[in-house]
Scaffold this motif. Structure first.
Motif, PDB file in Angstrom:
ATOM      1  N   UNK A  15       0.848  -1.195   0.000  1.00 20.12           N
ATOM      2  CA  UNK A  15       0.000   0.000   0.000  1.00 20.12           C
ATOM      3  C   UNK A  15       0.882   1.243   0.000  1.00 20.12           C
ATOM      4  N   UNK A  16       0.636   2.162  -0.936  1.00 18.00           N
ATOM      5  CA  UNK A  16       1.382   3.418  -0.993  1.00 18.00           C
ATOM      6  C   UNK A  16       0.627   4.452  -0.167  1.00 18.00           C
ATOM      7  N   UNK A  17       1.220   4.867   0.936  1.00 15.87           N
ATOM      8  CA  UNK A  17       0.564   5.718   1.927  1.00 15.87           C
ATOM      9  C   UNK A  17       0.130   7.054   1.331  1.00 15.87           C
ATOM     10  N   UNK A  18       0.984   7.697   0.549  1.00 16.67           N
ATOM     11  CA  UNK A  18       0.690   9.046   0.051  1.00 16.67           C
ATOM     12  C   UNK A  18      -0.416   9.093  -1.004  1.00 16.67           C
ATOM     13  N   UNK A  19      -0.600   8.036  -1.769  1.00 16.80           N
ATOM     14  CA  UNK A  19      -1.590   8.087  -2.859  1.00 16.80           C
ATOM     15  C   UNK A  19      -2.770   7.144  -2.672  1.00 16.80           C
ATOM     16  N   UNK A  20      -2.716   6.258  -1.689  1.00 21.29           N
ATOM     17  CA  UNK A  20      -3.776   5.272  -1.449  1.00 21.29           C
ATOM     18  C   UNK A  20      -3.802   4.161  -2.507  1.00 21.29           C
ATOM     19  N   UNK A  21      -2.763   4.056  -3.330  1.00 19.34           N
ATOM     20  CA  UNK A  21      -2.684   2.986  -4.334  1.00 19.34           C
ATOM     21  C   UNK A  21      -2.287   1.684  -3.641  1.00 19.34           C
ATOM     22  N   UNK A  22      -2.867   0.578  -4.101  1.00 22.00           N
ATOM     23  CA  UNK A  22      -2.600  -0.734  -3.505  1.00 22.00           C
ATOM     24  C   UNK A  22      -2.400  -1.774  -4.592  1.00 22.00           C
ATOM     25  N   UNK A  23      -1.496  -2.715  -4.344  1.00 20.57           N
ATOM     26  CA  UNK A  23      -1.368  -3.910  -5.177  1.00 20.57           C
ATOM     27  C   UNK A  23      -1.542  -5.103  -4.248  1.00 20.57           C
ATOM     28  N   UNK A  35       5.282 -13.660  -6.124  1.00 17.27           N
ATOM     29  CA  UNK A  35       6.102 -12.471  -6.312  1.00 17.27           C
ATOM     30  C   UNK A  35       5.683 -11.412  -5.308  1.00 17.27           C
ATOM     31  N   UNK A  36       6.646 -10.634  -4.864  1.00 15.39           N
ATOM     32  CA  UNK A  36       6.382  -9.529  -3.950  1.00 15.39           C
ATOM     33  C   UNK A  36       5.466  -8.502  -4.607  1.00 15.39           C
ATOM     34  N   UNK A  37       4.646  -7.845  -3.802  1.00 13.14           N
ATOM     35  CA  UNK A  37       3.752  -6.804  -4.313  1.00 13.14           C
ATOM     36  C   UNK A  37       4.449  -5.451  -4.448  1.00 13.14           C
ATOM     37  N   UNK A  38       5.638  -5.301  -3.877  1.00 15.53           N
ATOM     38  CA  UNK A  38       6.322  -3.998  -3.911  1.00 15.53           C
ATOM     39  C   UNK A  38       6.713  -3.583  -5.333  1.00 15.53           C
ATOM     40  N   UNK A  39       7.407  -4.422  -6.126  1.00 11.53           N
ATOM     41  CA  UNK A  39       7.791  -3.979  -7.473  1.00 11.53           C
ATOM     42  C   UNK A  39       6.610  -3.599  -8.367  1.00 11.53           C
ATOM     43  N   UNK A  40       5.512  -4.389  -8.418  1.00 10.28           N
ATOM     44  CA  UNK A  40       4.411  -3.944  -9.278  1.00 10.28           C
ATOM     45  C   UNK A  40       3.759  -2.648  -8.803  1.00 10.28           C
ATOM     46  N   UNK A  74      17.824  -0.570   4.131  1.00 11.26           N
ATOM     47  CA  UNK A  74      18.074   0.606   3.308  1.00 11.26           C
ATOM     48  C   UNK A  74      16.868   0.920   2.431  1.00 11.26           C
ATOM     49  N   UNK A  75      16.612   2.195   2.252  1.00 12.93           N
ATOM     50  CA  UNK A  75      15.571   2.629   1.328  1.00 12.93           C
ATOM     51  C   UNK A  75      16.114   2.550  -0.093  1.00 12.93           C
ATOM     52  N   UNK A  76      15.206   2.374  -1.051  1.00 17.54           N
ATOM     53  CA  UNK A  76      15.589   2.292  -2.468  1.00 17.54           C
ATOM     54  C   UNK A  76      14.688   3.218  -3.276  1.00 17.54           C
ATOM     55  N   UNK A  77      15.017   3.438  -4.534  1.00 11.10           N
ATOM     56  CA  UNK A  77      14.192   4.287  -5.387  1.00 11.10           C
ATOM     57  C   UNK A  77      13.061   3.490  -6.025  1.00 11.10           C
ATOM     58  N   UNK A  78      12.023   4.214  -6.459  1.00 13.72           N
ATOM     59  CA  UNK A  78      10.925   3.574  -7.205  1.00 13.72           C
ATOM     60  C   UNK A  78      11.480   2.834  -8.418  1.00 13.72           C
ATOM     61  N   UNK A  79      12.419   3.478  -9.126  1.00 13.48           N
ATOM     62  CA  UNK A  79      12.993   2.883 -10.331  1.00 13.48           C
ATOM     63  C   UNK A  79      13.730   1.584 -10.049  1.00 13.48           C
ATOM     64  N   UNK A  80      14.469   1.535  -8.938  1.00 13.19           N
ATOM     65  CA  UNK A  80      15.193   0.303  -8.581  1.00 13.19           C
ATOM     66  C   UNK A  80      14.211  -0.832  -8.299  1.00 13.19           C
ATOM     67  N   UNK A  81      13.156  -0.538  -7.538  1.00 10.10           N
ATOM     68  CA  UNK A  81      12.144  -1.571  -7.262  1.00 10.10           C
ATOM     69  C   UNK A  81      11.418  -1.994  -8.541  1.00 10.10           C
ATOM     70  N   UNK A  82      11.103  -1.028  -9.397  1.00  5.93           N
ATOM     71  CA  UNK A  82      10.333  -1.323 -10.610  1.00  5.93           C
ATOM     72  C   UNK A  82      11.108  -2.193 -11.594  1.00  5.93           C
ATOM     73  N   UNK A  83      12.428  -2.158 -11.527  1.00  7.99           N
ATOM     74  CA  UNK A  83      13.269  -2.888 -12.485  1.00  7.99           C
ATOM     75  C   UNK A  83      13.425  -4.366 -12.155  1.00  7.99           C
ATOM     76  N   UNK A  84      12.823  -4.814 -11.063  1.00 11.00           N
ATOM     77  CA  UNK A  84      13.015  -6.208 -10.666  1.00 11.00           C
ATOM     78  C   UNK A  84      11.750  -6.796 -10.058  1.00 11.00           C
ATOM     79  N   UNK A 105       1.075 -10.059 -18.221  1.00  7.36           N
ATOM     80  CA  UNK A 105       1.379  -9.410 -16.933  1.00  7.36           C
ATOM     81  C   UNK A 105       0.417  -8.262 -16.677  1.00  7.36           C
ATOM     82  N   UNK A 106       0.071  -8.130 -15.423  1.00 12.91           N
ATOM     83  CA  UNK A 106      -0.705  -6.983 -14.969  1.00 12.91           C
ATOM     84  C   UNK A 106      -0.346  -6.715 -13.517  1.00 12.91           C
ATOM     85  N   UNK A 107      -0.178  -5.442 -13.182  1.00 10.65           N
ATOM     86  CA  UNK A 107       0.205  -5.070 -11.806  1.00 10.65           C
ATOM     87  C   UNK A 107      -0.981  -5.023 -10.981  1.00 10.65           C
TER      88      UNK A 107
END
Length: 107
Positions: A15-23, A35-40, A74-84, A105-107
């Motif tokens: 769950x993304x706290x700032x936007x209320x988006x959830x996977x 698969x982890x829900x964080x990358x999608x 450690x914290x990571x960037x959105x781009x780093x998570x999205x790439x894997x 595929x669908x997120x």
């Protein structure tokens, strides 16, 4: 810039706290691999226009207590998570794989 916050809800939902988006990947939990829900979720946020260089902090609510605990050292960037993708199976512990979009595929 303040880190963006992703909260893990259970084992299969991010769950993304700032936007209320959830996977929610709960429907995939009975497969031989999950698969982890964080990358999608990070890919979804980038598709919605968020900067891939935004730092992401991942947390989980403390069990039976108020507050939160960091999930990762450690914290990571959105781009780093999205790439894997992080994949786990009955025979293999969680491991990183490069993200490979597929026709189905669908997120």
């Amino acid at each position: 810039m303040q880190p963006s916050t992703i909260e893990l809800l259970g084992s299969h939902t991010a769950y993304h706290v700032e936007t209320d988006e959830t996977v929610d990947r709960t429907s995939q939990r009975n497969r031989s691999t999950t698969k982890s829900a964080i990358p999608p979720l990070c890919r979804k946020l980038i598709n919605l226009g968020h900067d891939p260089d935004t730092v992401v902090h991942v947390r989980r609510a403390k069990a039976n207590k108020e507050g939160y605990v960091a999930v990762l050292k450690r914290d990571r960037t959105l781009g780093a998570w999205a790439a894997e993708d992080w994949v786990e199976s009955d025979t293999k512990s969680p491991h990183r794989k490069a993200y490979a979009p597929s026709f189905f595929a669908h997120a």
